[in-house]
Write a protein that holds these residues in place. Structure first.
Motif, PDB file in Angstrom:
ATOM      1  N   LEU A 137      16.880 -21.064 -32.060  1.00 36.35           N
ATOM      2  CA  LEU A 137      16.604 -22.373 -31.474  1.00 36.35           C
ATOM      3  C   LEU A 137      15.818 -22.153 -30.179  1.00 36.35           C
ATOM      4  CD1 LEU A 137      20.127 -24.071 -31.755  1.00 36.35           C
ATOM      5  CD2 LEU A 137      18.189 -24.343 -33.297  1.00 36.35           C
ATOM      6  N   PRO A 138      14.499 -22.401 -30.168  1.00 37.37           N
ATOM      7  CA  PRO A 138      13.727 -22.237 -28.934  1.00 37.37           C
ATOM      8  C   PRO A 138      14.003 -23.378 -27.960  1.00 37.37           C
ATOM      9  CG  PRO A 138      12.301 -22.973 -30.707  1.00 37.37           C
ATOM     10  CD  PRO A 138      13.646 -22.737 -31.319  1.00 37.37           C
ATOM     11  N   LEU A 139      14.180 -23.011 -26.712  1.00 36.16           N
ATOM     12  CA  LEU A 139      14.501 -23.969 -25.659  1.00 36.16           C
ATOM     13  C   LEU A 139      13.275 -24.094 -24.763  1.00 36.16           C
ATOM     14  CD1 LEU A 139      17.859 -23.673 -23.696  1.00 36.16           C
ATOM     15  CD2 LEU A 139      15.765 -24.450 -22.600  1.00 36.16           C
TER      16      LEU A 139
ATOM     17  N   THR B 290      17.028 -34.015 -30.431  1.00 36.42           N
ATOM     18  CA  THR B 290      18.442 -34.372 -30.247  1.00 36.42           C
ATOM     19  C   THR B 290      19.187 -33.468 -29.273  1.00 36.42           C
ATOM     20  OG1 THR B 290      19.096 -33.022 -32.160  1.00 36.42           O
ATOM     21  CG2 THR B 290      18.654 -35.360 -32.565  1.00 36.42           C
ATOM     22  N   VAL B 291      18.699 -32.261 -29.005  1.00 38.60           N
ATOM     23  CA  VAL B 291      19.500 -31.283 -28.259  1.00 38.60           C
ATOM     24  C   VAL B 291      18.957 -31.103 -26.837  1.00 38.60           C
ATOM     25  CG1 VAL B 291      20.524 -28.989 -28.290  1.00 38.60           C
ATOM     26  CG2 VAL B 291      19.886 -30.091 -30.452  1.00 38.60           C
TER      27      VAL B 291
ATOM     28  N   VAL C   1      13.669 -27.994 -31.803  1.00 37.71           N
ATOM     29  CA  VAL C   1      13.300 -27.571 -30.455  1.00 37.71           C
ATOM     30  C   VAL C   1      14.315 -28.167 -29.490  1.00 37.71           C
ATOM     31  CG1 VAL C   1      11.592 -27.816 -28.610  1.00 37.71           C
ATOM     32  CG2 VAL C   1      10.841 -27.302 -30.938  1.00 37.71           C
ATOM     33  N   VAL C   2      14.874 -27.332 -28.639  1.00 41.80           N
ATOM     34  CA  VAL C   2      15.828 -27.775 -27.629  1.00 41.80           C
ATOM     35  C   VAL C   2      15.059 -28.125 -26.358  1.00 41.80           C
ATOM     36  CG1 VAL C   2      17.832 -27.105 -26.237  1.00 41.80           C
ATOM     37  CG2 VAL C   2      17.620 -26.286 -28.602  1.00 41.80           C
ATOM     38  N   LEU C   3      15.399 -29.249 -25.731  1.00 42.07           N
ATOM     39  CA  LEU C   3      14.742 -29.646 -24.483  1.00 42.07           C
ATOM     40  C   LEU C   3      15.491 -29.068 -23.294  1.00 42.07           C
ATOM     41  CD1 LEU C   3      12.572 -31.235 -22.967  1.00 42.07           C
ATOM     42  CD2 LEU C   3      14.099 -33.232 -23.034  1.00 42.07           C
TER      43      LEU C   3
ATOM     44  N   TRP D 261      20.132 -19.305 -29.195  1.00 47.42           N
ATOM     45  CA  TRP D 261      19.206 -20.145 -28.442  1.00 47.42           C
ATOM     46  C   TRP D 261      18.394 -19.216 -27.539  1.00 47.42           C
ATOM     47  CZ3 TRP D 261      21.320 -25.519 -26.801  1.00 47.42           C
ATOM     48  CH2 TRP D 261      22.344 -25.936 -27.671  1.00 47.42           C
ATOM     49  N   VAL D 262      17.097 -19.480 -27.394  1.00 51.42           N
ATOM     50  CA  VAL D 262      16.297 -18.608 -26.528  1.00 51.42           C
ATOM     51  C   VAL D 262      15.502 -19.439 -25.523  1.00 51.42           C
ATOM     52  CG1 VAL D 262      16.153 -16.829 -28.304  1.00 51.42           C
ATOM     53  CG2 VAL D 262      14.303 -18.488 -28.115  1.00 51.42           C
TER      54      VAL D 262
END
Length: 312
Positions: free
Chosen positions: A277-279, A37-38, A8-10, A217-218
């Motif tokens: 990669l969900p943001l 981490t992202v 999960v991207v922050l 990435w979305v």
């Protein structure tokens, strides 16, 4: 540092504006503690709010990095192209993607972030006033110099991405793409609430699957809470018969798995065949904990099939 295959991207759009610095630090701390981490930001977040300049998100992250000494533990992703050149103006005065703008943009971002490089550098929106080859060459220079580990395109037409990749040849080229996407699917004949948002299409998914070297990435994967909250407007584009059927399917699977609707929607994305990669943007640590919890949920093949077929 590499980007995990399933993560999960922050999203940090509100940091320093909607989300105060103290809360932003707590969220960032919890994210790293939870194995995240992202981080995703931009050089213009959130310029459209009263009193904001666009510096805020990057600057808060920079101060957090300096305070916590964790630079080597995180992947930093930021963007150029959509920062207004005139205070108080909108995207009609955006900096664009000329060589000068790209080079100035990275220097400003690195200064605010307090680092010497970013792992992913994005062209935030298209700029058709500049020859595409000029933008491609400028981005390649950033990768060659070590200021950017990789480059990505956000909200671009698929044909423009393909043309840019062809122009790059064997040099650094777009390897990351960022668009709007969620389990709920909008009508394409009705505008989204934000005119700057470009939604994932079946063509884009096919392109990502076929290329092999692209990461998708979305953003807005849970529609800012719109999957669960009646007070959140998701827009007329989602007002069609497929939406209630999909929402019902999410609730059904959430009840079966003992998780939340948002976690089911994120899990559906995390195990998507396109390697998504969900943001997720949050304003409270509880929201972050819920999002990270989706990493522990693996849907069965039968549940995924039900979700995929809910709107058919």
């Amino acid at each position: 540092m590499t980007i995990p295959q399933r993560t999960v991207v922050l999203g940090t759009l509100g940091f320093g504006t909607i989300v105060d610095e103290e809360t932003s630090f707590r969220i960032l701390d919890r994210f790293v503690e939870g194995g995240g981490t992202v981080l995703d930001t931009a050089n213009n977040y959130a310029f459209w709010l009263d009193g904001a300049t666009g510096d805020e998100s990057e600057a808060v992250i920079g101060r957090w990095l300096a305070s916590r000494k964790v630079r080597d533990q995180v992947v930093i992703s930021t963007k150029v192209g959509a920062r207004p050149t005139v205070p108080g103006a909108g995207l009609e005065a955006a900096e664009g993607l000329s060589e000068k703008a790209v080079r100035a943009g990275i220097e400003g971002s690195l200064r605010r972030l307090g680092t010497d490089r970013v792992e992913v550098y994005w062209t935030h929106i298209e700029d058709r006033s500049v020859p595409l080859a000029e933008t491609v060459e400028a981005l390649a220079g950033l990768v060659t110099s070590g200021k950017a580990g990789a480059v990505g395109a956000s909200n671009h037409a698929v044909w423009r991405v393909e043309r840019a990749r062809a122009l790059a040849g064997d040099g650094p080229r777009y390897s990351h793409l960022q668009y709007r996407y969620s389990y709920l699917q909008p009508r394409f004949d009705v505008p989204l609430l934000s005119s700057a948002h470009v939604h994932v299409t079946s063509e884009l998914l096919d392109y990502v699957r076929s290329e092999g070297d692209l990461r998708l990435w979305v953003y807005s994967p849970i529609l800012s809470g719109g999957l669960t909250r009646d007070d959140v407007e998701i827009g007329a584009a989602y007002d069609h018969p497929g939406t209630p059927r999909r929402l019902a399917a999410l609730r059904e699977v959430a009840e079966e798995t003992g998780t939340t609707v948002n976690q089911v929607a994120l899990s559906w994305l995390l195990d998507h065949e396109a390697g998504i990669l969900p943001l997720v943007g949050v304003s409270r640590t509880a929201q972050l904990d819920e999002a990270l919890g989706a990493l522990d949920l693996t849907l069965t093949a039968e549940q995924r099939k039900r979700l995929d077929e809910a709107a058919l």
